[in-house]
Design an enzyme around this catalytic site. Structure first.
Site, PDB file in Angstrom:
ATOM      1  N   GLU A   1      44.032  25.733  40.384  1.00 36.84           N
ATOM      2  CA  GLU A   1      43.314  25.517  41.643  1.00 36.84           C
ATOM      3  C   GLU A   1      42.035  24.701  41.426  1.00 36.84           C
ATOM      4  O   GLU A   1      41.697  23.837  42.232  1.00 36.84           O
ATOM      5  CB  GLU A   1      42.948  26.868  42.279  1.00 36.84           C
ATOM      6  CG  GLU A   1      44.115  27.569  42.952  1.00 36.84           C
ATOM      7  CD  GLU A   1      44.360  27.041  44.360  1.00 36.84           C
ATOM      8  OE1 GLU A   1      43.737  26.052  44.767  1.00 36.84           O
ATOM      9  OE2 GLU A   1      45.207  27.645  45.062  1.00 36.84           O
TER      10      GLU A   1
ATOM     11  N   LYS B   1      35.263  32.879  41.803  1.00 33.47           N
ATOM     12  CA  LYS B   1      34.745  33.984  42.615  1.00 33.47           C
ATOM     13  C   LYS B   1      35.786  35.078  42.739  1.00 33.47           C
ATOM     14  O   LYS B   1      36.933  34.745  43.034  1.00 33.47           O
ATOM     15  CB  LYS B   1      34.398  33.424  43.990  1.00 33.47           C
ATOM     16  CG  LYS B   1      33.957  34.449  44.991  1.00 33.47           C
ATOM     17  CD  LYS B   1      33.730  33.774  46.316  1.00 33.47           C
ATOM     18  CE  LYS B   1      33.351  34.820  47.335  1.00 33.47           C
ATOM     19  NZ  LYS B   1      33.191  34.258  48.651  1.00 33.47           N
TER      20      LYS B   1
ATOM     21  N   ARG C   1      43.674  39.051  52.776  1.00 34.01           N
ATOM     22  CA  ARG C   1      43.773  37.585  52.701  1.00 34.01           C
ATOM     23  C   ARG C   1      44.720  37.145  51.579  1.00 34.01           C
ATOM     24  O   ARG C   1      44.541  36.081  50.996  1.00 34.01           O
ATOM     25  CB  ARG C   1      42.394  36.984  52.454  1.00 34.01           C
ATOM     26  CG  ARG C   1      41.305  37.431  53.421  1.00 34.01           C
ATOM     27  CD  ARG C   1      40.115  36.492  53.325  1.00 34.01           C
ATOM     28  NE  ARG C   1      38.897  37.053  53.888  1.00 34.01           N
ATOM     29  CZ  ARG C   1      38.625  37.115  55.195  1.00 34.01           C
ATOM     30  NH1 ARG C   1      39.503  36.695  56.073  1.00 34.01           N
ATOM     31  NH2 ARG C   1      37.470  37.620  55.600  1.00 34.01           N
TER      32      ARG C   1
ATOM     33  N   LYS D   1      39.269  31.376  44.178  1.00 37.60           N
ATOM     34  CA  LYS D   1      38.735  32.526  44.903  1.00 37.60           C
ATOM     35  C   LYS D   1      39.848  33.565  45.017  1.00 37.60           C
ATOM     36  O   LYS D   1      40.891  33.313  45.625  1.00 37.60           O
ATOM     37  CB  LYS D   1      38.262  32.092  46.289  1.00 37.60           C
ATOM     38  CG  LYS D   1      37.728  33.244  47.112  1.00 37.60           C
ATOM     39  CD  LYS D   1      37.115  32.741  48.405  1.00 37.60           C
ATOM     40  CE  LYS D   1      36.654  33.899  49.267  1.00 37.60           C
ATOM     41  NZ  LYS D   1      36.115  33.418  50.541  1.00 37.60           N
TER      42      LYS D   1
ATOM     43  N   SER E   1      29.299  40.477  46.685  1.00 38.72           N
ATOM     44  CA  SER E   1      28.632  41.651  47.260  1.00 38.72           C
ATOM     45  C   SER E   1      28.970  42.958  46.543  1.00 38.72           C
ATOM     46  O   SER E   1      28.093  43.801  46.345  1.00 38.72           O
ATOM     47  CB  SER E   1      29.001  41.759  48.744  1.00 38.72           C
ATOM     48  OG  SER E   1      30.411  41.835  48.902  1.00 38.72           O
TER      49      SER E   1
ATOM     50  N   ARG F   1      31.837  42.098  53.989  1.00 38.71           N
ATOM     51  CA  ARG F   1      32.490  42.191  55.306  1.00 38.71           C
ATOM     52  C   ARG F   1      31.616  42.981  56.278  1.00 38.71           C
ATOM     53  O   ARG F   1      31.654  42.741  57.482  1.00 38.71           O
ATOM     54  CB  ARG F   1      33.903  42.736  55.145  1.00 38.71           C
ATOM     55  CG  ARG F   1      34.687  41.786  54.228  1.00 38.71           C
ATOM     56  CD  ARG F   1      36.156  41.720  54.427  1.00 38.71           C
ATOM     57  NE  ARG F   1      36.707  40.705  53.515  1.00 38.71           N
ATOM     58  CZ  ARG F   1      37.888  40.763  52.918  1.00 38.71           C
ATOM     59  NH1 ARG F   1      38.685  41.775  53.164  1.00 38.71           N
ATOM     60  NH2 ARG F   1      38.283  39.789  52.114  1.00 38.71           N
TER      61      ARG F   1
ATOM     62  N   TYR G   1      22.873  37.626  44.956  1.00 36.46           N
ATOM     63  CA  TYR G   1      21.941  38.208  45.920  1.00 36.46           C
ATOM     64  C   TYR G   1      20.613  38.577  45.259  1.00 36.46           C
ATOM     65  O   TYR G   1      19.655  38.911  45.943  1.00 36.46           O
ATOM     66  CB  TYR G   1      22.593  39.418  46.604  1.00 36.46           C
ATOM     67  CG  TYR G   1      23.846  38.997  47.362  1.00 36.46           C
ATOM     68  CD1 TYR G   1      23.748  38.411  48.619  1.00 36.46           C
ATOM     69  CD2 TYR G   1      25.115  39.118  46.797  1.00 36.46           C
ATOM     70  CE1 TYR G   1      24.877  37.984  49.307  1.00 36.46           C
ATOM     71  CE2 TYR G   1      26.259  38.696  47.475  1.00 36.46           C
ATOM     72  CZ  TYR G   1      26.129  38.131  48.723  1.00 36.46           C
ATOM     73  OH  TYR G   1      27.246  37.700  49.386  1.00 36.46           O
TER      74      TYR G   1
HETATM   75  C1  PBG Z   1      35.004  34.214  53.233  1.00 39.75           C
HETATM   76  C2  PBG Z   1      33.993  34.685  52.268  1.00 39.75           C
HETATM   77  C3  PBG Z   1      33.979  35.891  51.575  1.00 39.75           C
HETATM   78  C4  PBG Z   1      32.853  35.930  50.789  1.00 39.75           C
HETATM   79  C5  PBG Z   1      32.196  34.736  50.991  1.00 39.75           C
HETATM   80  N1  PBG Z   1      32.910  33.956  51.897  1.00 39.75           N
HETATM   81  C6  PBG Z   1      34.822  37.045  51.540  1.00 39.75           C
HETATM   82  C7  PBG Z   1      36.106  37.202  52.110  1.00 39.75           C
HETATM   83  O1  PBG Z   1      37.072  36.589  51.667  1.00 39.75           O
HETATM   84  O2  PBG Z   1      36.163  38.044  53.017  1.00 39.75           O
HETATM   85  C8  PBG Z   1      32.473  37.076  49.920  1.00 39.75           C
HETATM   86  C9  PBG Z   1      31.119  37.064  49.368  1.00 39.75           C
HETATM   87  C10 PBG Z   1      30.695  38.365  48.839  1.00 39.75           C
HETATM   88  O3  PBG Z   1      31.453  39.350  48.771  1.00 39.75           O
HETATM   89  O4  PBG Z   1      29.516  38.434  48.430  1.00 39.75           O
HETATM   90  N2  PBG Z   1      34.687  33.003  53.788  1.00 39.75           N
END
Ligand code: PBG
Length: 325
Positions: free
Chosen positions: A230, A245, A214, A193, A271, A203, A310
């Site tokens: 990973e 991701k 992060r 990720k 997203s 967010r 989505y």
């Molecule tokens: C964090 C989390 C994130 C997403 C899913 N779980 C984003 C982040 O690191 O802030 C992102 C999913 C998306 O953007 O559709 N637990």
């Protein structure tokens, strides 16, 4: 000239017969957001996606099951947050209540999955708890994840999505679940990720409290080899499925992981990937339906056996009609 690749492209039936990648509703997973509000609310940066109430979530999940998708992935948006993310492992917390409701409603027809991470539940918005200096404390967070895993398993989650990017999270959660007798709950490691700008609309979707970024726990977008590392670590720790991701910008990593992994490999079309296509389509700058199908097809072609998207339900309905994508 006797070699003519165009022979297999000359009409729709021959293209259909010789397609090298196919999409099926069962490989699509819908991420869903649930809040404590009585009414659903639109998310402005993700047109067509809602923050659900528990009731509207149940109705939408039933529609998803009717469309034949493989699963849903639940994210909880609590009203109250604190430093340790207490709502995450509270059986009465929004995510755990919604999980129990959906498991009862559609658990026989699709896999009701839960996000296992603290970021929606902490008042600072980080994926773990902080130490005195304000850094995310890896090993203290693992204890919180184990407790969250037990609450989700007790609520009836069919698969736990470990998205926090703490070292050792898969092994810790597996050991905790097994010790409590939850030996049959599968774990999805969000193995690779990346610290991505494409999570922006998410967010908003979870009313994130995060200030900063992060980058001390999610991967650097520069690193391909590390993505594979990973993923292999998560497999060693006992992950039943591993994920890459975001998806579209990371198809190289996805192909590497798909070539090396002995467990299923999934990808999350996040997203920002969704928002970009929707926004361009609203402007009339891109053909929406074809862009959606092509984006998901490309992720599967690169090696994902299932995709969190989505558009899962809409795409499944298109596939069910048998239309050319
Ligand atoms: C964090 C989390 C994130 C997403 C899913 N779980 C984003 C982040 O690191 O802030 C992102 C999913 C998306 O953007 O559709 N637990």
């Amino acid at each position: 000239m006797h070699i003519r690749p165009r022979r297999l492209r000359q009409n729709a039936p021959i293209r259909r017969l010789t397609a090298q990648t196919r999409l099926h509703p069962a490989q699509l997973v819908l991420p869903m957001f649930v809040t404590e509000a009585d009414e659903p609310r639109e998310i402005s940066s993700m047109p067509g996606v809602q923050q659900h109430s528990v009731d509207s979530l149940r109705r939408a999940a039933a529609e998803a099951a009717d469309a034949g998708i493989g699963g849903v992935m639940l994210f909880g948006v609590p009203n109250v947050r604190d430093g340790r993310g207490s709502g995450a492992d509270d059986p009465g917390g929004i995510l755990n209540r919604a999980t129990a409701a959906l498991a009862a409603e559609v658990g026989e027809r699709l896999v009701v999955q839960t996000d296992l991470c603290l970021d929606e539940f902490t008042d600072h918005g980080h994926c773990g708890v902080l130490d005195e200096t304000g850094r995310v404390d890896n090993d203290a967070t693992l204890e919180r994840y184990v407790s969250m895993a037990l609450a989700q398993a007790d609520a009836g989650s069919g698969l736990l999505g470990l998205s926090g990017m703490m070292d050792g999270q898969v092994a810790a959660v597996r050991a905790g679940l097994d010790a409590a007798g939850h030996t049959d709950v599968p774990l999805l490691g969000y193995a690779a990720k990346y610290a991505s700008a494409f999570y922006g609309p998410f967010r908003e979707a979870v009313d994130s409290a995060l200030v900063g970024d992060r980058r001390t726990y999610q991967l650097d977008p520069a690193n391909r080899r590390e993505g594979l590392r990973e993923a292999l670590l998560d497999v060693d720790e006992g992950a039943d499925v591993v994920m890459v991701k975001p998806a579209s910008g990371y198809l190289d990593v996805l192909a590497d992981v798909a070539a090396a992994s002995e467990v299923p490999v999934w990808a999350y079309q996040v997203s920002g990937e969704y928002a970009m296509i929707e926004a361009a389509a609203q402007q009339g700058w891109i053909e929406r339906d074809r862009a959606i199908a092509e984006s998901v097809l490309s992720i599967v072609r690169a090696g994902a056996e299932a995709v969190l998207t989505y558009w899962a339900v809409e795409l499944a309905e298109t596939l069910n009609r048998g239309e050319e994508l």
